[in-house]
Design a protein around this motif. Structure first.
Motif, mmCIF file in Angstrom:
data_model
loop_
_atom_site.group_PDB
_atom_site.id
_atom_site.type_symbol
_atom_site.label_atom_id
_atom_site.label_comp_id
_atom_site.label_asym_id
_atom_site.label_seq_id
_atom_site.Cartn_x
_atom_site.Cartn_y
_atom_site.Cartn_z
ATOM 1 N N SER A 20 53.131 38.958 35.297
ATOM 2 C CA SER A 20 53.427 38.227 34.069
ATOM 3 C C SER A 20 52.440 37.072 33.885
ATOM 4 O O SER A 20 51.915 36.857 32.791
ATOM 5 C CB SER A 20 54.859 37.711 34.125
ATOM 6 N N LYS A 21 52.163 36.333 34.964
ATOM 7 C CA LYS A 21 51.198 35.221 34.900
ATOM 8 C C LYS A 21 49.824 35.717 34.476
ATOM 9 O O LYS A 21 49.149 35.077 33.671
ATOM 10 C CB LYS A 21 51.093 34.541 36.270
ATOM 11 N N TRP A 22 49.410 36.851 35.018
ATOM 12 C CA TRP A 22 48.086 37.391 34.718
ATOM 13 C C TRP A 22 48.083 38.246 33.452
ATOM 14 O O TRP A 22 47.070 38.846 33.112
ATOM 15 C CB TRP A 22 47.553 38.199 35.903
ATOM 16 N N GLN A 72 52.824 34.107 47.753
ATOM 17 C CA GLN A 72 52.417 34.443 46.393
ATOM 18 C C GLN A 72 51.466 35.634 46.443
ATOM 19 O O GLN A 72 50.981 36.006 47.501
ATOM 20 C CB GLN A 72 51.725 33.256 45.732
ATOM 21 N N PHE A 73 51.190 36.184 45.282
ATOM 22 C CA PHE A 73 50.271 37.304 45.155
ATOM 23 C C PHE A 73 48.860 36.771 44.933
ATOM 24 O O PHE A 73 48.636 35.921 44.079
ATOM 25 C CB PHE A 73 50.689 38.180 43.973
ATOM 26 N N SER A 74 47.913 37.249 45.721
ATOM 27 C CA SER A 74 46.498 36.904 45.553
ATOM 28 C C SER A 74 45.762 38.147 45.082
ATOM 29 O O SER A 74 45.657 39.121 45.831
ATOM 30 C CB SER A 74 45.893 36.428 46.875
ATOM 31 N N PRO A 75 45.251 38.139 43.851
ATOM 32 C CA PRO A 75 44.588 39.343 43.334
ATOM 33 C C PRO A 75 43.253 39.615 44.007
ATOM 34 O O PRO A 75 42.566 38.698 44.451
ATOM 35 C CB PRO A 75 44.393 39.022 41.849
ATOM 36 N N SER A 76 42.912 40.889 44.089
ATOM 37 C CA SER A 76 41.605 41.305 44.601
ATOM 38 C C SER A 76 40.612 41.302 43.442
ATOM 39 O O SER A 76 40.986 41.162 42.278
ATOM 40 C CB SER A 76 41.694 42.706 45.199
ATOM 41 N N ILE A 77 39.353 41.518 43.745
ATOM 42 C CA ILE A 77 38.330 41.578 42.701
ATOM 43 C C ILE A 77 38.580 42.794 41.796
ATOM 44 O O ILE A 77 38.347 42.728 40.588
ATOM 45 C CB ILE A 77 36.896 41.571 43.311
ATOM 46 N N SER A 80 41.152 41.765 39.368
ATOM 47 C CA SER A 80 40.612 40.865 38.343
ATOM 48 C C SER A 80 39.954 41.664 37.218
ATOM 49 O O SER A 80 40.003 41.266 36.057
ATOM 50 C CB SER A 80 39.623 39.873 38.955
ATOM 51 N N GLN A 81 39.372 42.799 37.553
ATOM 52 C CA GLN A 81 38.748 43.630 36.527
ATOM 53 C C GLN A 81 39.806 44.288 35.635
ATOM 54 O O GLN A 81 39.607 44.419 34.426
ATOM 55 C CB GLN A 81 37.824 44.654 37.179
ATOM 56 N N ILE A 82 40.948 44.661 36.212
ATOM 57 C CA ILE A 82 42.066 45.188 35.417
ATOM 58 C C ILE A 82 42.605 44.089 34.506
ATOM 59 O O ILE A 82 42.871 44.315 33.324
ATOM 60 C CB ILE A 82 43.178 45.747 36.330
ATOM 61 N N ILE A 83 42.758 42.889 35.059
ATOM 62 C CA ILE A 83 43.270 41.756 34.276
ATOM 63 C C ILE A 83 42.340 41.473 33.094
ATOM 64 O O ILE A 83 42.796 41.288 31.962
ATOM 65 C CB ILE A 83 43.420 40.510 35.165
ATOM 66 N N LYS A 88 45.410 39.549 27.888
ATOM 67 C CA LYS A 88 44.928 38.818 26.711
ATOM 68 C C LYS A 88 44.934 37.309 26.940
ATOM 69 O O LYS A 88 44.056 36.610 26.488
ATOM 70 C CB LYS A 88 45.807 39.139 25.487
ATOM 71 N N ASN A 89 45.947 36.800 27.629
ATOM 72 C CA ASN A 89 46.095 35.354 27.815
ATOM 73 C C ASN A 89 46.382 35.075 29.287
ATOM 74 O O ASN A 89 47.535 35.075 29.708
ATOM 75 C CB ASN A 89 47.220 34.820 26.929
#
Length: 173
Positions: A20-22, A72-77, A80-83, A88-89
């Protein structure tokens, strides 16, 4: 030994909050997410295209590593490309071409390189975007955005970048 397992209720809650945050909650709503604990005990989160049959003979690696889960969740690279593509925000900064080069080489982001920002908190994890809105890294803000006015100062510490893989490959040769 079971390498992959489905997420627990608590893990799903933490992941849903992060998605949700991402701003990718809808994208991952019906996707299969599995947990794999690595050799040092860290929970790695994988997005799989199809369900893994829980048997004694599981693949060693399967799916796309989208991050690690602790408190917490730490995204991978890859995440980040999916995000960058689906969201959008989300917390992000956009850098100019000089800033892009610096990030790809593992350097931090200077105030001078930022051309756009969507973050207002200190110590916030952000996606670092190039001018084409492609994710090139993940970083953490050093100061609140209204304090990021000093030219020549570091604004974002780079945590991960798309150049890491190439630099690691270089060491193996």
């Amino acid at each position: 030994m079971c390498l992959y397992r489905k997420t627990s209720l608590h893990e799903r809650t933490v992941l849903r909050r992060a998605f949700s945050k991402w701003d990718v909650f809808e994208y991952f709503k019906d996707k299969l997410i599995y947990v794999r604990t690595n050799s040092v005990g860290r929970k790695q989160i994988f997005f799989l295209p199809s369900e893994i049959i829980v048997t004694d003979k599981q693949p060693l690696y399967a799916g796309l590593l989208i991050g690690e889960l602790g408190k917490q969740f730490s995204p991978s690279i890859q995440m980040s490309q999916i995000i960058a593509k689906e969201g959008k925000n989300f917390p992000s900064i956009k850098v100019n071409s000089k800033g892009e080069t610096m990030v790809v080489y593992g350097r931090d982001v200077f105030v001078d390189s930022i051309i756009e920002r969507n973050t207002h908190r200190e110590n916030e994890m952000v996606i670092i975007l190039n001018q084409r809105n492609e994710a090139i890294g993940i970083g953490r803000t050093r100061n609140k955005s209204n304090h990021i006015a000093n030219k020549g100062k570091i604004a974002v510490t780079t945590i991960a970048d798309i150049g890491q893989y190439l630099r690691e490959e270089d060491l193996d040769v």
